[in-house]
Design a protein around this motif. Structure first.
Motif, PDB file in Angstrom:
ATOM      1  N   ALA A  14      40.884  38.620  45.756  1.00  0.00           N
ATOM      2  CA  ALA A  14      42.221  39.206  45.592  1.00  0.00           C
ATOM      3  C   ALA A  14      43.188  38.482  46.519  1.00  0.00           C
ATOM      4  O   ALA A  14      42.804  38.041  47.609  1.00  0.00           O
ATOM      5  CB  ALA A  14      42.188  40.689  45.917  1.00  0.00           C
ATOM      6  N   PHE A  15      44.430  38.334  46.083  1.00  0.00           N
ATOM      7  CA  PHE A  15      45.448  37.651  46.885  1.00  0.00           C
ATOM      8  C   PHE A  15      46.816  38.061  46.371  1.00  0.00           C
ATOM      9  O   PHE A  15      46.930  38.705  45.319  1.00  0.00           O
ATOM     10  CB  PHE A  15      45.261  36.120  46.814  1.00  0.00           C
ATOM     11  CG  PHE A  15      45.191  35.571  45.409  1.00  0.00           C
ATOM     12  CD1 PHE A  15      46.332  35.163  44.742  1.00  0.00           C
ATOM     13  CD2 PHE A  15      43.963  35.493  44.731  1.00  0.00           C
ATOM     14  CE1 PHE A  15      46.271  34.675  43.449  1.00  0.00           C
ATOM     15  CE2 PHE A  15      43.892  35.005  43.430  1.00  0.00           C
ATOM     16  CZ  PHE A  15      45.054  34.597  42.784  1.00  0.00           C
ATOM     17  N   ILE A  16      47.850  37.661  47.108  1.00  0.00           N
ATOM     18  CA  ILE A  16      49.202  38.046  46.694  1.00  0.00           C
ATOM     19  C   ILE A  16      49.979  36.831  46.201  1.00  0.00           C
ATOM     20  O   ILE A  16      49.697  35.696  46.576  1.00  0.00           O
ATOM     21  CB  ILE A  16      49.979  38.760  47.824  1.00  0.00           C
ATOM     22  CG1 ILE A  16      50.155  37.827  49.025  1.00  0.00           C
ATOM     23  CG2 ILE A  16      49.275  40.048  48.231  1.00  0.00           C
ATOM     24  CD1 ILE A  16      51.099  38.372  50.079  1.00  0.00           C
ATOM     25  N   CYS A 112      32.047  41.655  36.470  1.00  0.00           N
ATOM     26  CA  CYS A 112      33.460  41.497  36.840  1.00  0.00           C
ATOM     27  C   CYS A 112      34.032  42.799  37.389  1.00  0.00           C
ATOM     28  O   CYS A 112      34.815  42.782  38.345  1.00  0.00           O
ATOM     29  CB  CYS A 112      34.276  41.025  35.644  1.00  0.00           C
ATOM     30  SG  CYS A 112      34.026  39.272  35.265  1.00  0.00           S
ATOM     31  N   LEU A 113      33.658  43.936  36.787  1.00  0.00           N
ATOM     32  CA  LEU A 113      34.233  45.200  37.264  1.00  0.00           C
ATOM     33  C   LEU A 113      33.817  45.444  38.713  1.00  0.00           C
ATOM     34  O   LEU A 113      34.639  45.861  39.544  1.00  0.00           O
ATOM     35  CB  LEU A 113      33.812  46.363  36.357  1.00  0.00           C
ATOM     36  CG  LEU A 113      34.527  47.675  36.645  1.00  0.00           C
ATOM     37  CD1 LEU A 113      36.043  47.561  36.491  1.00  0.00           C
ATOM     38  CD2 LEU A 113      34.014  48.807  35.752  1.00  0.00           C
ATOM     39  N   THR A 117      36.488  45.538  41.739  1.00  0.00           N
ATOM     40  CA  THR A 117      36.522  46.740  42.576  1.00  0.00           C
ATOM     41  C   THR A 117      36.330  46.377  44.049  1.00  0.00           C
ATOM     42  O   THR A 117      37.091  46.822  44.927  1.00  0.00           O
ATOM     43  CB  THR A 117      35.423  47.724  42.134  1.00  0.00           C
ATOM     44  OG1 THR A 117      35.608  48.025  40.750  1.00  0.00           O
ATOM     45  CG2 THR A 117      35.473  49.008  42.937  1.00  0.00           C
ATOM     46  N   LYS A 118      35.314  45.558  44.325  1.00  0.00           N
ATOM     47  CA  LYS A 118      34.981  45.172  45.699  1.00  0.00           C
ATOM     48  C   LYS A 118      36.183  44.516  46.394  1.00  0.00           C
ATOM     49  O   LYS A 118      36.427  44.735  47.570  1.00  0.00           O
ATOM     50  CB  LYS A 118      33.812  44.170  45.621  1.00  0.00           C
ATOM     51  CG  LYS A 118      33.001  44.020  46.864  1.00  0.00           C
ATOM     52  CD  LYS A 118      31.942  42.921  46.690  1.00  0.00           C
ATOM     53  CE  LYS A 118      30.788  43.344  45.790  1.00  0.00           C
ATOM     54  NZ  LYS A 118      29.741  42.274  45.681  1.00  0.00           N
ATOM     55  N   ASN A 119      36.937  43.711  45.657  1.00  0.00           N
ATOM     56  CA  ASN A 119      38.063  42.992  46.250  1.00  0.00           C
ATOM     57  C   ASN A 119      39.367  43.781  46.248  1.00  0.00           C
ATOM     58  O   ASN A 119      40.282  43.455  47.012  1.00  0.00           O
ATOM     59  CB  ASN A 119      38.258  41.646  45.532  1.00  0.00           C
ATOM     60  CG  ASN A 119      37.191  40.649  45.919  1.00  0.00           C
ATOM     61  OD1 ASN A 119      37.277  40.027  46.971  1.00  0.00           O
ATOM     62  ND2 ASN A 119      36.143  40.527  45.106  1.00  0.00           N
ATOM     63  N   SER A 126      41.169  51.988  43.368  1.00  0.00           N
ATOM     64  CA  SER A 126      39.830  52.467  42.997  1.00  0.00           C
ATOM     65  C   SER A 126      39.423  51.858  41.654  1.00  0.00           C
ATOM     66  O   SER A 126      40.268  51.363  40.891  1.00  0.00           O
ATOM     67  CB  SER A 126      39.823  53.983  42.876  1.00  0.00           C
ATOM     68  OG  SER A 126      40.528  54.369  41.716  1.00  0.00           O
ATOM     69  N   GLN A 127      38.144  51.914  41.356  1.00  0.00           N
ATOM     70  CA  GLN A 127      37.627  51.311  40.112  1.00  0.00           C
ATOM     71  C   GLN A 127      38.331  51.872  38.875  1.00  0.00           C
ATOM     72  O   GLN A 127      38.609  51.129  37.926  1.00  0.00           O
ATOM     73  CB  GLN A 127      36.117  51.548  40.023  1.00  0.00           C
ATOM     74  CG  GLN A 127      35.477  50.839  38.833  1.00  0.00           C
ATOM     75  CD  GLN A 127      33.966  50.746  38.978  1.00  0.00           C
ATOM     76  OE1 GLN A 127      33.441  50.043  39.839  1.00  0.00           O
ATOM     77  NE2 GLN A 127      33.276  51.465  38.133  1.00  0.00           N
ATOM     78  N   ASP A 128      38.596  53.181  38.885  1.00  0.00           N
ATOM     79  CA  ASP A 128      39.240  53.801  37.716  1.00  0.00           C
ATOM     80  C   ASP A 128      40.623  53.226  37.437  1.00  0.00           C
ATOM     81  O   ASP A 128      41.136  53.349  36.322  1.00  0.00           O
ATOM     82  CB  ASP A 128      39.384  55.310  37.927  1.00  0.00           C
ATOM     83  CG  ASP A 128      38.072  56.058  37.705  1.00  0.00           C
ATOM     84  OD1 ASP A 128      37.158  55.516  37.071  1.00  0.00           O
ATOM     85  OD2 ASP A 128      37.977  57.205  38.191  1.00  0.00           O
TER      86      ASP A 128
END
Lengths: 197, 197
Positions: A14-16, A112-113, A117-119, A126-128
């Motif tokens: 994840a990044f911006i 992938c999910l 989620t982890k990142n 949250s995952q949802d």
């Protein structure tokens, strides 16, 4: 030259991005999918929407010149270059249940999910809250009856898709973990960011 | 015989189903779309997912025998009868922006997203949480190039789709407010619930 980041096989990052930045997502080896989700960085309730994007772009297949839209009907990113030209926006990120239900896999399988989620959890998501991803390089074929087939990507080593951020974004990318989506092997994905001038 | 509920033109209604209940959604006049969203009644983070449904059903066009799946990869409903046979699961509910962006409409216009929000807010849900709907009777055509066209529904007076609830559900249905999706006129939608025996 902008720094090249590597997402190792079966992982995510994840990044911006700031509005106006250019994101280049590259398949360095070939035949490798990358799932991408986008959130408004300042308000995570606004996120990528396949349903809004397909509606406003009047196409199932999005490539150069198309926009990715949010659930609030705003442009999140523009595809400004796409050397491969085949991406998917129909299918949700693979999850552990994908492998149980579609492939009768038993036991743990990266997905992938899980990697999204982890990142994204450290960013407060949250995952949802993870929407259907824009699946870069994913080769999902369909016929007039609606039948869907997942084929190996047509991307070759060095193929890339360039996106321009239309708002400040939180992005998460994966190197996809599903055998059938990636021609049977798992490879890395690379990305670089060119700041708006 | 189960009570017939009417959703007046350009409005919506939310209600609950118990696992095993049968929901019948009827087009009483013909050529009228109804957007449907589903939530796990006991945990609204679990909701209808077009991306998971298209993936697990391996089809863009869902009809008799297909299941509607949640973002948590669980079956929410089964389509047990579909007298018309054409529904859409590609496009997000029409919103006020749909009419501004797609049709250059100025000023207020009723929309499915407004009607879903209005009926789901009392249940504690916000607009951002509303997923891409299963668009009953909606006639979205696509070709091999991916190009999407919205045509008038093929449903005739009395056509219906029956769903069996696979879990306890919160449901919201609309009588769709978009001119082009409904052959240019706005009609009511009807539904009835047959409790599981």
């Amino acid at each position: 030259m902008s720094h090249i980041h590597t997402i190792e096989k079966q992982t995510g990052k994840a990044f911006i991005l700031n509005k106006g930045d250019i994101l280049t997502v590259t398949d360095p080896v070939g035949m490798q999918v990358s799932d991408m989700v986008l959130f408004n960085r300042h308000d995570h309730g606004e996120k990528l929407s396949s349903g809004k994007s397909l509606d406003f772009e009047e196409s199932i297949l999005l490539t150069t010149g198309n926009f990715l839209w949010s659930n609030r009907s705003r442009k999140m990113a523009k595809i400004i270059e796409d050397t491969n030209g085949r991406n998917d926006f129909l299918l949700a990120p693979c999850s552990k249940e994908t492998f149980e239900i579609m492939y009768s896999h038993e036991g743990y399988h990266p997905s992938c999910l899980e990697n999204l989620t982890k990142n994204l959890e450290p960013m407060g998501l949250s995952q949802d809250e993870i929407p259907t991803a824009f699946n870069i390089f994913m080769n999902v074929q369909f016929d007039a009856s609606g039948k869907i087939s997942v084929l190996p990507p047509t991307s070759k080593a060095g193929d890339y898709v360039k996106f321009e951020a239309m708002m400040d974004l939180l992005v998460c990318l994966t190197a996809c973990s599903a055998e059938d989506s990636n021609g049977g092997t798992f490879k890395p994905i690379q990305y670089s960011i060119t700041p708006s001038s």
